[in-house]
Design a protein around this motif. Structure first.
Motif: not given
Length: 309
Positions: A33-39, A66-73, A79-83
């Motif tokens: 199962s993947a962590e898929i993050l859209l920004t 999540t808007p990228f202003k609310d994300l860490p760098s 590293a396992s997530s998909r951006l």
């Protein structure tokens, strides 16, 4: 058979059934199962609709926006997530650091990438092009305007790099590219010169040339010369060009689904959507004395042509 033998056989069969059940469950369940993050820079109805559609396509994965202003760098993301980046500001944010999770850049044109990256291509970043493929647009012209041999192409300083590829693609199709620099859009003389030596005009997705300020001059000139304009995108067809290929949200979701099923190491550096549609403007076709574009039939023929070597 004695009781002892029957009990032994029973446990052997039970163990076998358990093994078969476990194998079935493993086959039915996703391998991971993947962590898929859209920004993107901002949230909005369109972004939310796209995120929800992707989440419905991939129920086994955790899909969030999540808007990228609310994300860490980027380097601090798992590293396992998909951006997945949905706009150019989010790409600028991702490019601040070389480290970060595997990244898919959606809705970026060839010209925008050239302006930001030049000939560089950062590791772990895949670019999914938003502008119609040049070869696909040439196949569209060949299908709807089979008599057209000389393809007029306006270009500017930003889009000049596309000319060599366009010429190489046109040559085996028996088409001639007639290029014309248009570095001052207030000057119509380059348009008139190009129209004299062209059978059709192919629009490049260059917003310096094709924008709300130039659209009236471009289209009125093409009507006056009875010269069809193909492209540069679906939006311009609504404004008054003859036709274009384009990919919509279901097409992009199909691309993402296929890529997300693969290990990121297999992702291509750049990719055009395999699936696409054709849009035509019936009023423009009538005004130019041309047949109305049968969108579904033309798209099917162009797609079939792309499958042939």
């Amino acid at each position: 058979m004695g009781d002892q033998s029957r009990m032994t056989l029973f446990f052997i069969l039970l163990r076998g059934c358990r093994g078969l059940l476990l194998a079935c469950l493993l086959l039915a369940a996703p391998a991971w199962s993947a962590e898929i993050l859209l920004t993107a820079a901002e949230d909005g109805a369109g972004v939310q609709a796209f995120t929800q559609a992707l989440a419905q396509e991939r129920p086994a994965d955790h899909v969030t926006f999540t808007p990228f202003k609310d994300l860490p760098s980027p380097s601090q993301l798992p590293a396992s997530s998909r951006l997945i980046l949905l706009d150019l500001p989010s790409l600028d944010w991702r490019l601040q650091e070389t480290q970060g999770p595997p990244t898919l850049v959606l809705r970026i044109s060839r010209l925008q990438a050239q302006q930001r990256l030049g000939n560089l291509h950062p590791a772990k970043i895949s670019l999914l092009w938003s502008d119609p493929p040049l070869q696909r647009q040439l196949h569209l012209i060949a299908d709807i305007l089979p008599q057209a041999q000389r393809i007029g192409v306006l270009y500017g300083p930003d889009s000049e790099f596309l000319l060599r590829e366009l010429i190489q693609l046109a040559k085996p199709m028996g088409l001639e590219i007639v290029p014309q620099l248009w570095n001052n859009t207030n000057d119509s003389r380059p348009l008139q010169t190009l129209f004299k030596y062209s059978d059709v005009l192919l629009g490049l997705d260059d917003p310096q040339l094709y924008n709300p300020k130039t659209v009236k001059n471009l289209l009125l000139s093409s009507y006056a010369q009875q010269l069809p304009l193909v492209g540069p995108n679906a939006g311009f067809v609504r404004a008054g060009s003859l036709a274009s290929t384009y990919s919509d949200q279901p097409d992009w979701l199909a691309v993402l689904n296929r890529l997300l099923d693969q290990p990121p190491g297999n992702w291509p550096r750049t990719l055009y959507p395999q699936h696409f549609k054709v849009v035509g403007n019936p009023q423009v076709a009538r005004s130019l004395g041309l047949e109305q574009v049968d969108e579904a039939a033309v798209a099917a023929r162009v797609a079939e042509g792309e499958k042939r070597p």
